[in-house]
Scaffold this active site. Structure first.
Site, PDB file in Angstrom:
ATOM      1  CG  HIS A 251       5.596  72.003  26.728  1.00  0.00           C
ATOM      2  ND1 HIS A 251       6.462  72.726  26.584  1.00  0.00           N
ATOM      3  CD2 HIS A 251       5.169  71.443  25.507  1.00  0.00           C
ATOM      4  CE1 HIS A 251       6.567  73.099  25.173  1.00  0.00           C
ATOM      5  NE2 HIS A 251       5.742  72.148  24.530  1.00  0.00           N
ATOM      6  CG  HIS A 294       7.227  63.500  22.680  1.00  0.00           C
ATOM      7  ND1 HIS A 294       8.211  64.640  22.801  1.00  0.00           N
ATOM      8  CD2 HIS A 294       6.836  63.720  21.322  1.00  0.00           C
ATOM      9  CE1 HIS A 294       7.947  65.355  21.439  1.00  0.00           C
ATOM     10  NE2 HIS A 294       7.297  64.743  20.714  1.00  0.00           N
ATOM     11  CD  GLU A 300       6.762  65.187  16.656  1.00  0.00           C
ATOM     12  OE1 GLU A 300       7.694  65.995  16.861  1.00  0.00           O
ATOM     13  OE2 GLU A 300       5.882  64.848  17.691  1.00  0.00           O
ATOM     14  CE1 TYR A 309      11.144  74.061  18.298  1.00  0.00           C
ATOM     15  CE2 TYR A 309      12.846  72.350  18.496  1.00  0.00           C
ATOM     16  CZ  TYR A 309      11.453  72.792  18.781  1.00  0.00           C
ATOM     17  OH  TYR A 309      10.598  71.892  19.281  1.00  0.00           O
ATOM     18  CG  HIS A 324      12.188  63.710  15.838  1.00  0.00           C
ATOM     19  ND1 HIS A 324      11.967  64.962  16.212  1.00  0.00           N
ATOM     20  CD2 HIS A 324      13.450  63.263  15.507  1.00  0.00           C
ATOM     21  CE1 HIS A 324      13.264  65.267  16.359  1.00  0.00           C
ATOM     22  NE2 HIS A 324      14.053  64.475  15.924  1.00  0.00           N
ATOM     23  CG  HIS A 330      11.232  63.153  19.076  1.00  0.00           C
ATOM     24  ND1 HIS A 330      10.292  62.091  18.867  1.00  0.00           N
ATOM     25  CD2 HIS A 330      10.363  64.238  19.040  1.00  0.00           C
ATOM     26  CE1 HIS A 330       9.083  62.613  18.710  1.00  0.00           C
ATOM     27  NE2 HIS A 330       9.233  64.019  18.640  1.00  0.00           N
TER      28      HIS A 330
END
Length: 402
Positions: A251, A294, A300, A309, A324, A330
């Site tokens: 990712h 992470h 963020e 989402y 976050h 999160h």
């Protein structure tokens, strides 16, 4: 309309300037006086810091039948950091309004506004001309530009404000010449003017050092007959973003979805990035495709323009938001984790009909009193979306033959 816009040839970092041909100079006004700021603030110490994962339900839009609220009156600061006086920082705001600005305009002396409409189109009249900006489009009103906002019903959106730097295209590095947000897709207004006297008084509202001030003049400030230069307001349609994604495994970092960045003095670290999560193909093999769990060194703030989402299909709603903070863990909720841990890894469309975005910043942002309490939209059960996560660890597992 499109006939009132032209391609912005460049988004040069520096120098930026424009030359305006006015019927009357902007200096012709009465003195500025302080006016109430409402929920617009730069006070980051109103309440105690909160390192928790935060999520807001859709912010309430006032009903026009109950109270008429225009764009400026409908500005609410959610979070931010830094200081406009030292020209270093950011503010994150939402706007919720239901009526157009009449004989008044707004001018931000502190920094740039990146405006993200979520519900309702907005017609922005600037000194450079007019721009109609719809949901799934963004616009940037740079520091010091007067503008007025017309709305056509109940209207809501998000604003990223940066002090001390202007937005520019991110460095493409190995991507090369073409990709992400291409310069040719940014549009700026063509000149439009009105030679209009306002005997009852035209109000110019100025955001200066985090406070609001107002002055009166007897003519419209939108009296620029012609202009030239590269310091302009501009808009961009998010559907034109050329998406880069992983085509093998793993990712990739969401920086591959950066539309615009406001750079800091530290190489590779931004005051703020504007990042989107557009419709795209997911094809990675041997990979947990949604965002991984992470913690990181950036704050963020996320919003949702439309759709669902992928990492949190329930709870994170259009017109709402999440924050976050730096080093706060999160990631996907339990439903997303379980579904994607067992899903067949075949090519699939991701985020179809959806547009989420992120304001990502190297600043440790503080949440305002309005954001934590007054708006009454904080989802106090947010943490529960991770509570059912369970261990899948098996110490006796061994990989099968490849």
């Amino acid at each position: 309309t499109s006939s009132h816009l032209k391609t912005l040839a460049v988004l040069d970092p520096y120098p930026r300037d424009s030359w305006l041909y006015r019927i009357l100079p902007s200096v012709k006004h009465k003195p500025f006086t302080s006016v109430p700021c409402g929920d617009l603030t730069e006070n980051w110490n109103e309440v105690e810091p909160d390192p928790n994962q935060l999520r807001w339900l859709p912010f309430t839009i006032p009903k026009a039948t109950e109270k008429k609220v225009d764009f400026v009156a409908g500005l609410h600061t959610v979070c931010g950091a830094g200081d406009a006086k030292s020209r270093n920082g950011i503010g994150v705001h939402v706007y919720t309004c239901n009526t157009s600005m009449v004989d008044r305009c707004f001018n931000n002396s502190d920094g740039d506004f990146l405006i993200v409409p979520q519900q309702g189109e907005i017609l922005i009249t600037t000194e450079f001309g007019k721009m109609m900006v719809e949901p799934n489009e963004i616009c940037v009103i740079q520091q010091g530009m007067c503008f007025s906002v017309d709305v056509f019903g109940e209207t809501r959106g998000y604003i990223l404000e940066v002090y001390g730097a202007h937005f520019e295209l991110p460095d493409l590095g190995p991507i090369g010449a073409n990709g992400l947000a291409n310069p040719r897709d940014f549009l700026c207004p063509v000149a439009w003017y009105e030679d209009r006297k306002v005997p009852t008084g035209y109000t110019v509202i100025n955001k200066y050092q985090g406070k609001l001030f107002a002055c009166q003049q007897d003519f419209s400030p939108f009296n620029v007959v012609a202009w030239h230069g590269n310091y302009t307001p501009y808009k961009y349609n998010l559907k034109n973003f050329m998406v880069i994604n992983c085509v093998a495994f793993d990712h990739a970092d969401p920086s591959i979805f950066t539309v615009l960045t406001a750079k800091s003095t530290r190489p590779g670290v931004a005051i703020a990035d504007f990042v989107i999560f557009p419709p795209r193909w997911g094809v990675a093999d041997h990979t947990f495709r949604p965002p991984y769990y992470h913690r990181n060194c950036m704050s963020e703030f996320m919003g949702l323009i439309k759709g669902h989402y992928e990492a949190k299909e329930e709870g994170f709603q259009p017109g709402g938001a999440s924050l976050h903070s730096i080093m706060t863990p999160h990631g996907p909720d339990v439903d997303c984790f379980e579904k994607n841990s067992t899903a067949e890894l075949k090519p699939e469309r991701v985020a179809e009909g959806t547009m989420a975005f992120m304001f990502e910043s190297s600043f440790s942002m503080a949440v305002t009193k309005w954001g934590l309490h007054t708006c009454q939209k904080l989802d106090k059960n947010y943490y529960q979306c991770w509570e059912p996560l369970r261990s899948h660890f098996n110490p006796n597992w061994k990989p099968g033959k490849q």
